[in-house]
Design an enzyme around this catalytic site. Structure first.
Site, PDB file in Angstrom:
ATOM      1  N   GLN A   1      19.298-100.687  13.168  1.00  0.00           N
ATOM      2  CA  GLN A   1      18.995 -99.728  12.097  1.00  0.00           C
ATOM      3  C   GLN A   1      18.830 -98.311  12.657  1.00  0.00           C
ATOM      4  O   GLN A   1      18.077 -97.499  12.110  1.00  0.00           O
ATOM      5  CB  GLN A   1      17.727-100.138  11.348  1.00  0.00           C
ATOM      6  N   SER A   2      19.521 -98.005  13.717  1.00  0.00           N
ATOM      7  CA  SER A   2      19.372 -96.700  14.362  1.00  0.00           C
ATOM      8  C   SER A   2      19.730 -95.540  13.418  1.00  0.00           C
ATOM      9  O   SER A   2      20.851 -95.475  12.889  1.00  0.00           O
ATOM     10  CB  SER A   2      20.285 -96.646  15.586  1.00  0.00           C
ATOM     11  N   ASN A   3      18.779 -94.636  13.248  1.00  0.00           N
ATOM     12  CA  ASN A   3      19.061 -93.411  12.491  1.00  0.00           C
ATOM     13  C   ASN A   3      20.033 -92.524  13.265  1.00  0.00           C
ATOM     14  O   ASN A   3      20.871 -91.838  12.687  1.00  0.00           O
ATOM     15  CB  ASN A   3      17.760 -92.631  12.257  1.00  0.00           C
TER      16      ASN A   3
ATOM     17  N   GLY B   1      19.592 -99.156  18.060  1.00  0.00           N
ATOM     18  CA  GLY B   1      19.215-100.417  17.418  1.00  0.00           C
ATOM     19  C   GLY B   1      20.070-100.643  16.181  1.00  0.00           C
ATOM     20  O   GLY B   1      20.818 -99.760  15.741  1.00  0.00           O
TER      21      GLY B   1
ATOM     22  N   CYS C   1      22.429 -93.473  15.324  1.00  0.00           N
ATOM     23  CA  CYS C   1      23.815 -93.939  15.205  1.00  0.00           C
ATOM     24  C   CYS C   1      24.398 -93.547  13.848  1.00  0.00           C
ATOM     25  O   CYS C   1      25.540 -93.076  13.758  1.00  0.00           O
ATOM     26  CB  CYS C   1      23.878 -95.457  15.389  1.00  0.00           C
TER      27      CYS C   1
END
Ligand SMILES: Cc1ncc(COP(=O)(O)O)c(C=O)c1O
Length: 321
Positions: free
Chosen positions: A74-76, A72, A78
């Site tokens: 705000q992917s942690n 997403g 990524c």
């Protein structure tokens, strides 16, 4: 036999502490402990780094110089992948769900700072074809002369989950008697699967942050089966695990005022920072289940990080006082 990386890298600050939450325990009426995987690092903070230690070992052993993954906006995962890749001199390429905002914050700000190559796709394309989209990105990297390695959403596959099998072993060296219950957020399933594959640390309750058990039961089971059928899985013990319904809230990333109130409760009683996407929901489940009298005894909350997901959410927080 599934090939699982035989080495692991050391990227995280380990072991992470286990701490007793005395004030919270008094407030809700159960003995609550926290495993501080929010302290695995700063850029690398959270649970993803334990999976990345396994995955990036596999990547580098295959000669990869480019790491492709997805998540997403705000992917942690990524963000942690981008940090870890840069720490190892590798190029991060990210497929993100959504539309690029005018101004980046939180995890996205860090991805931009890290110079990750960003590709955007619609929510539907993400849901239906993220893996093939990443394969297309990998093919493009190959034509440019790079050697790409693709990590699935959340780093949740057999290789990544082994990082959490090791984490279970780490916990037992710290607290050999284990706990009555261990509570952890479930977003893509690899953390829960890895803990399930590890030693007996307590009965595992996975709190889903979106979707439901019909989605996550087979996902977690698939990862468990892949490890158990692999060369590194033979004789793997299985810690009892379950998925807890009812705490997803209105949808992925959306937190109710009650979830925000729990986030505030932990900040004010223990100085612990939770987030509205993962750990806030999981802790909310813990607090509610204890208050309803369904859970008791010694409960470990596995803090999986996610603090950067708080930034940009100040308007919602302001509504719960
Ligand atoms: C902060 C945080 N906690 C928990 C999770 C859930 O872990 P998993 O994807 O292994 O289920 C994630 C990622 O999805 C996360 O970023």
């Amino acid at each position: 036999v599934i090939l699982i990386g035989s080495r692991h890298l050391s990227l995280a600050r380990l072991p992470t502490p286990v701490q007793r939450c005395e004030r919270l325990s008094n407030v809700i009426g159960a003995e609550v402990f926290v495993k501080r995987d929010d302290l695995t690092g700063l850029g690398l903070s959270g649970n993803k780094v334990r999976k990345l230690e396994m995955l990036l070992a596999d990547a580098t052993s295959q000669g990869a110089d480019t790491i492709i993954t997805c998540g997403g906006i705000q992917s942690n995962h990524c963000r942690a992948t981008a940090v870890a890749a840069r720490m190892l001199g590798l190029r991060p390429v990210l497929l993100l769900r959504g539309v690029a905002p005018q101004v980046a914050d939180g995890n996205l700000l860090l991805n931009e700072l890290l110079g990750a190559e960003l590709h955007w796709c619609s929510a539907q394309a993400y849901r239906d074809e993220r893996d093939s989209l990443m394969m297309t990105l990998a093919a493009a990297e190959r034509t440019k002369g790079y050697v790409p390695y693709v990590i699935p959403e959340g780093g949740s596959n057999a290789c990544g989950s082994l990082g959490y099998r090791k984490a279970g072993e780490e916990l037992l060296t710290q607290v050999p008697e284990g706990f009555d219950r261990v509570v952890v957020a479930v977003g893509s399933g690899g953390t829960l699967a890895g803990l399930a594959l590890g030693p007996q640390i307590g009965s595992l309750s996975g709190v889903m942050v979106c979707d439901d058990a019909s989605v996550f039961q087979p996902r977690v089971q698939k990862i468990i089966d892949e490890v158990r059928n692999s060369e590194r899985g033979s004789g793997a013990a299985l810690c009892p695990w379950e998925l807890l319904e009812g705490y997803q809230g209105p949808g992925y990333g959306v937190a109710t005022p009650q979830i925000w109130a729990t986030i505030r409760l932990l900040a004010e009683t223990e100085g612990l920072i939770l987030d509205p996407v993962y750990t806030g929901k999981a802790m909310h489940a813990l607090v509610q289940e204890v208050r309803a009298g369904r859970w008791s005894g010694r409960i470990l909350f596995w803090h999986t990080g996610g603090a950067y997901g708080l930034f940009g959410r100040g308007a919602e927080l302001a509504q719960v006082r």
